[in-house]
Motif scaffolding. Structure first.
Motif, short mmCIF file in Angstrom:
data_model
loop_
_atom_site.label_atom_id
_atom_site.label_comp_id
_atom_site.label_asym_id
_atom_site.label_seq_id
_atom_site.Cartn_x
_atom_site.Cartn_y
_atom_site.Cartn_z
N LEU A 162 53.39 71.86 -1.17
CA LEU A 162 54.75 72.08 -0.69
C LEU A 162 55.49 70.75 -0.53
CD1 LEU A 162 53.79 75.06 -0.03
CD2 LEU A 162 55.45 74.95 1.82
N VAL A 163 54.79 69.73 -0.07
CA VAL A 163 55.40 68.42 0.10
C VAL A 163 55.84 67.86 -1.25
CG1 VAL A 163 54.94 66.01 0.73
CG2 VAL A 163 54.21 67.85 2.25
N GLN A 164 54.98 67.96 -2.26
CA GLN A 164 55.33 67.47 -3.59
C GLN A 164 56.51 68.25 -4.16
OE1 GLN A 164 54.25 64.77 -5.11
NE2 GLN A 164 52.87 64.33 -3.40
N SER A 165 56.53 69.55 -3.92
CA SER A 165 57.65 70.37 -4.39
C SER A 165 58.95 69.96 -3.71
CB SER A 165 57.35 71.84 -4.13
OG SER A 165 58.31 72.68 -4.73
N ALA A 166 58.86 69.67 -2.41
CA ALA A 166 60.05 69.22 -1.67
C ALA A 166 60.55 67.89 -2.21
CB ALA A 166 59.72 69.10 -0.19
N ARG A 167 59.66 67.01 -2.59
CA ARG A 167 60.07 65.72 -3.16
C ARG A 167 60.75 65.92 -4.51
NH1 ARG A 167 54.46 62.48 -1.71
NH2 ARG A 167 54.95 62.12 0.52
N ALA A 168 60.21 66.83 -5.32
CA ALA A 168 60.83 67.11 -6.62
C ALA A 168 62.23 67.68 -6.44
CB ALA A 168 59.96 68.08 -7.41
N LEU A 169 62.38 68.57 -5.47
CA LEU A 169 63.69 69.15 -5.20
C LEU A 169 64.66 68.09 -4.68
CD1 LEU A 169 65.56 71.58 -5.01
CD2 LEU A 169 64.54 72.12 -2.79
N ALA A 170 64.15 67.18 -3.84
CA ALA A 170 64.99 66.10 -3.33
C ALA A 170 65.49 65.21 -4.47
CB ALA A 170 64.20 65.26 -2.32
N ARG A 171 64.63 64.96 -5.44
CA ARG A 171 65.03 64.14 -6.58
C ARG A 171 66.12 64.84 -7.39
NH1 ARG A 171 66.53 59.64 -8.79
NH2 ARG A 171 65.98 59.41 -10.99
#
Length: 292
Positions: free
Chosen positions: A139-148
């Motif tokens: 979930l953290v990695q997905s949140a980072r991708a969305l932030a990008r």
């Protein structure tokens, strides 16, 4: 009269991207329920749902620092509880909708862009068991991708606004050239857009970025004569960075090329423009309309 501007029309929906991330997480994590939303002011408005059973969470507004998600938004870090209703570390403003979905274990992950929380994603279990580290990291990695993705879209909006403002304030025609400061700004803009397009995961966004880049180029070259020097796209890119004052080593780093390759491009540019220095190359390229 409609107040919709060009940036509004060009920007793909952040909510749609959030929903796509949630669907992807459903497949990769196996969590029975996932949901999330985007931040408006100080509040999070839920707008994406996977695995929900009713309408308990539909369009629910989560206030900053309230509940688990509000705490994650305020602290800008993931928060979780293994036994939601027994937790003393969160407020219980949203017990009814959470209970309506049968959620007992919950994880909330904020999407932080340039120090500001822009969205949040939740993963839940209907049993009072901890959500493991592996799932949390997903979930953290997905949140980072969305932030990008959101960060790229923000930059697109900024560049579109620049394009509109420059187009409104500067008329180029009958051979008149743009002021140097405006020209440099346009050059910097389309080079940065090209870098952003290369890092975009969304094909539609990448296509829109390319379209804006082309418009910036056209704005800078309007009214100039047809160029006699024919530079390749890569040579034009290198020349753009030369115009911004970048040294060969910096250009090599930006374009992921070797220093010798950049030097070779610069030599070719000088030869094609029939000049003897980098400064002369920039002046001649602008005279011909190769650069804005």
């Amino acid at each position: 009269m409609s107040t919709t501007n060009r940036a509004d029309l060009l920007r793909p929906s952040d909510v749609d991207t959030l929903r796509a991330e949630l669907r992807s997480l459903k497949l990769s994590t196996g969590l029975p329920i996932l949901f999330g939303g985007t931040v408006h002011g100080a509040d999070l408005v839920l707008s994406g749902y996977v695995g929900t059973r009713g309408r308990f969470l539909r369009n629910l507004v989560i206030s900053s620092e309230r509940g688990l998600g509000g705490r994650a938004i305020a602290e800008q870090r993931p928060r979780s509880v293994a036994d939601y209703f027994a937790s003393r570390h969160i407020t219980h403003d949203y017990d009814r909708p959470v209970g309506g979905e049968g959620i007992e274990s919950l994880l909330a992950v904020p999407v932080v862009v340039r120090g500001r929380t822009r969205a949040a994603m939740y993963g839940g279990l209907r049993t009072p068991l901890p959500i493991g580290d592996t799932v949390t990291e997903q979930l953290v990695q997905s949140a980072r991708a969305l932030a990008r993705e959101i960060e790229i879209r923000d930059e697109v909006d900024r560049r579109v606004t620049l394009l509109d403002n420059v187009g409104a304030c500067v008329q180029v025609g009958n051979g008149e050239r743009l002021p140097l400061t405006v020209s440099d700004t346009i050059t910097e803009s389309y080079l940065e857009l090209r870098e952003l397009a290369a890092g975009a995961d969304d094909p539609e966004l990448e296509s829109r970025l390319k379209a804006i880049e082309d418009k910036l180029r056209a704005l800078g070259s309007s009214g100039s004569r047809v160029p006699t020097a024919h530079l390749t796209p890569r040579e034009q890119e290198v020349l753009g960075y030369v115009a911004l004052g970048c040294r060969n080593a910096e250009i090599a780093e930006r374009l992921a090329l070797s220093l010798e390759t950049v030097k070779s491009y610069v030599r070719n540019i000088l030869a094609k423009l029939e000049v003897h220095s980098r400064h002369e190359a920039v002046v001649e390229a602008r005279r011909q309309g190769v650069l804005p």
